[in-house]
Design a protein around this motif. Structure first.
Motif, PDB file in Angstrom:
ATOM      1  N   GLN A  81       0.821  -1.211   0.000  1.00  0.00           N
ATOM      2  CA  GLN A  81       0.000   0.000   0.000  1.00  0.00           C
ATOM      3  C   GLN A  81       0.856   1.261   0.000  1.00  0.00           C
ATOM      4  O   GLN A  81       0.557   2.220  -0.724  1.00  0.00           O
ATOM      5  N   ILE A  82       1.921   1.262   0.789  1.00  0.00           N
ATOM      6  CA  ILE A  82       2.784   2.439   0.804  1.00  0.00           C
ATOM      7  C   ILE A  82       3.591   2.509  -0.491  1.00  0.00           C
ATOM      8  O   ILE A  82       3.872   3.597  -1.009  1.00  0.00           O
ATOM      9  N   PHE A  83       3.943   1.338  -1.066  1.00  0.00           N
ATOM     10  CA  PHE A  83       4.643   1.323  -2.348  1.00  0.00           C
ATOM     11  C   PHE A  83       3.743   1.845  -3.458  1.00  0.00           C
ATOM     12  O   PHE A  83       4.155   2.652  -4.298  1.00  0.00           O
ATOM     13  N   TRP A  84       2.474   1.393  -3.473  1.00  0.00           N
ATOM     14  CA  TRP A  84       1.534   1.869  -4.493  1.00  0.00           C
ATOM     15  C   TRP A  84       1.264   3.367  -4.329  1.00  0.00           C
ATOM     16  O   TRP A  84       1.047   4.071  -5.313  1.00  0.00           O
ATOM     17  N   ALA A  85       1.252   3.841  -3.084  1.00  0.00           N
ATOM     18  CA  ALA A  85       1.069   5.279  -2.855  1.00  0.00           C
ATOM     19  C   ALA A  85       2.230   6.054  -3.472  1.00  0.00           C
ATOM     20  O   ALA A  85       2.037   7.136  -4.038  1.00  0.00           O
ATOM     21  N   PHE A  86       3.437   5.511  -3.368  1.00  0.00           N
ATOM     22  CA  PHE A  86       4.594   6.130  -4.022  1.00  0.00           C
ATOM     23  C   PHE A  86       4.431   6.104  -5.543  1.00  0.00           C
ATOM     24  O   PHE A  86       4.692   7.108  -6.226  1.00  0.00           O
ATOM     25  N   CYS A  87       3.970   4.980  -6.079  1.00  0.00           N
ATOM     26  CA  CYS A  87       3.771   4.862  -7.527  1.00  0.00           C
ATOM     27  C   CYS A  87       2.731   5.857  -8.031  1.00  0.00           C
ATOM     28  O   CYS A  87       2.808   6.313  -9.181  1.00  0.00           O
ATOM     29  N   ASP A  88       1.768   6.206  -7.178  1.00  0.00           N
ATOM     30  CA  ASP A  88       0.705   7.156  -7.553  1.00  0.00           C
ATOM     31  C   ASP A  88       1.061   8.592  -7.179  1.00  0.00           C
ATOM     32  O   ASP A  88       0.203   9.476  -7.215  1.00  0.00           O
ATOM     33  N   ASN A  89       2.329   8.806  -6.784  1.00  0.00           N
ATOM     34  CA  ASN A  89       2.814  10.144  -6.415  1.00  0.00           C
ATOM     35  C   ASN A  89       2.116  10.698  -5.180  1.00  0.00           C
ATOM     36  O   ASN A  89       2.014  11.919  -5.009  1.00  0.00           O
ATOM     37  N   ARG A  90       1.631   9.801  -4.310  1.00  0.00           N
ATOM     38  CA  ARG A  90       1.012  10.251  -3.056  1.00  0.00           C
ATOM     39  C   ARG A  90       1.998  10.207  -1.895  1.00  0.00           C
ATOM     40  O   ARG A  90       1.723  10.754  -0.818  1.00  0.00           O
TER      41      ARG A  90
END
Length: 382
Positions: free
Chosen positions: A310-319
């Motif tokens: 979830q934190i990795f995907w947040a990084f991928c989404d520029n969040r």
């Protein structure tokens, strides 16, 4: 959002495992009956459509008569063998009322064919169903441990894509989508979690030894909730297994999960220090969720830290800025620890994980978890 709930009555096989996973990806909830003992859980699941193998029905292996009230009300899709001809409206013989057959489908088939039938005939459930209710039904009928299986998902080196290890994952045969965090929660007796985790440990040690003998030696990891490491019965049993198994150093990793149950971190750290003396490596799982933070885990002698998807995907989404995750990775590298990025499912995810400078990755990009017999020849279960 769809709330279609499918009950599959069939023999356990690679096909039914694949079918469950595929339908769940389509947001269609699936539970299975493989034997009469699975019926209580299926009742708690409250399906909106039944998909049943003709032979299972005709031979009464699954006891569909126990679902008479469902069978009279719900649509039934009958699965047949390829050379079987069974016209619509001619149900297989059984007790407890005749089900309403809406279609037959020959096996093997593509899951999208079944998904189309489900969309056509199954209504969205108006009942709120909790996975915890399903777990409680299995526990009440003494079927939880019998339904648990262990599968292994690969971890990969981000530099060259090679297999860097395997992680053991507990799955319910009859309801694969339920996560271990739901299976082993505060509502589950600690004794059940201990027995289930020790069974995983046994299979992990066995696989690690088999891989070493076949000259494919890579570490194999298992999940262990932090709260278990504060339970003397579990810790003593784990120590006994490590003492009985030689040459484990570098072969087995324990991934500590915390979930929503807060454990005494000082006790956990001391137990981990003792375990490392027996060759067990320590990993911090799902970092970025729950109570985990660098100050809290600093005392644990971990050799690996896994960034939660979830934190990795947040990084991928520029969040989440790259500096946040890089600081975590730099902290690990300063300690001589490796980092693993979870949730890599696409080429884009792989590119972003490499951009972070992490060591390894894990996710559906390389495939789903598989039974151990897929990894070593002549596997014998327990």
């Amino acid at each position: 959002m769809s709330n279609k709930r499918v009950l599959v009555i069939d023999e356990e096989s690679a096909f039914t495992r694949f079918l469950q996973d595929d339908l769940e990806q389509r947001e269609i909830s699936v539970a299975c009956i493989y034997s009469a003992g699975d019926e209580n859980g299926a009742t708690a699941f409250a399906p909106t459509v039944i998909v049943a193998d003709r032979k299972m029905l005709s031979e009464s292996k699954a006891g569909l008569h126990r679902f008479a009230r469902f069978a009279r009300q719900l649509p039934l899709v009958v699965m047949t063998e390829t050379d079987t001809k069974m016209p619509l409206g001619n149900p297989p013989p059984q007790r407890g009322g005749k089900p309403h057959i809406v279609a037959t489908i020959a096996k093997p088939f593509e899951p999208n064919m079944l998904a189309e039938l489900i969309d056509q005939y199954a209504e969205d459930s108006q009942q709120i169903n909790l996975d915890s209710d399903y777990i409680r039904a299995l526990i009440a009928s003494n079927r939880l441990l019998d339904n648990l299986v262990v599968e292994f998902q690969s971890k990969h080196d981000l530099a060259d894509g090679g297999v860097a290890g395997y992680e053991a994952l507990s799955r319910l045969k009859t309801r694969r989508a339920i996560s271990p965090a739901t299976i082993f929660s505060a509502a589950t007796e600690m004794s059940l979690e201990i027995d289930a985790t020790l069974n995983v440990v046994d299979q992990v040690i066995k696989l690690a030894n088999s891989l070493r003998k076949s000259r494919k030696s890579v570490p194999v990891s298992f999940n262990c909730s932090a709260i278990l490491l504060t339970q003397p019965d579990f810790v003593d049993a784990l120590f006994a297994r490590l003492q009985a198994s030689r040459n484990l150093r570098g072969s087995v990793i324990m991934e500590i999960t915390e979930e929503n149950r807060v454990a005494n971190i000082k006790v956990v750290a001391e137990v981990c220090k003792m375990l490392t003396r027996y060759g067990l490596a320590i990993s911090i799982d799902d970092y970025g969720t729950g109570q985990s933070n660098l100050d809290r885990i600093a005392e644990i002698p971990f050799a690996e830290l896994k960034l939660d998807k979830q934190i990795f995907w947040a990084f991928c989404d520029n969040r989440v800025p790259i500096t946040v995750l890089r600081s975590i990775i730099d902290f690990c590298h300063m300690r001589g620890s490796k980092t693993v990025v979870e949730g890599i499912e696409t080429p884009f995810h792989l590119e972003k994980a490499r951009e972070l400078g992490a060591d390894q990755g894990q996710g559906f990009y390389w495939g789903r978890a598989v039974p151990p017999q897929y990894l070593v020849k002549d596997w014998r279960g327990f």
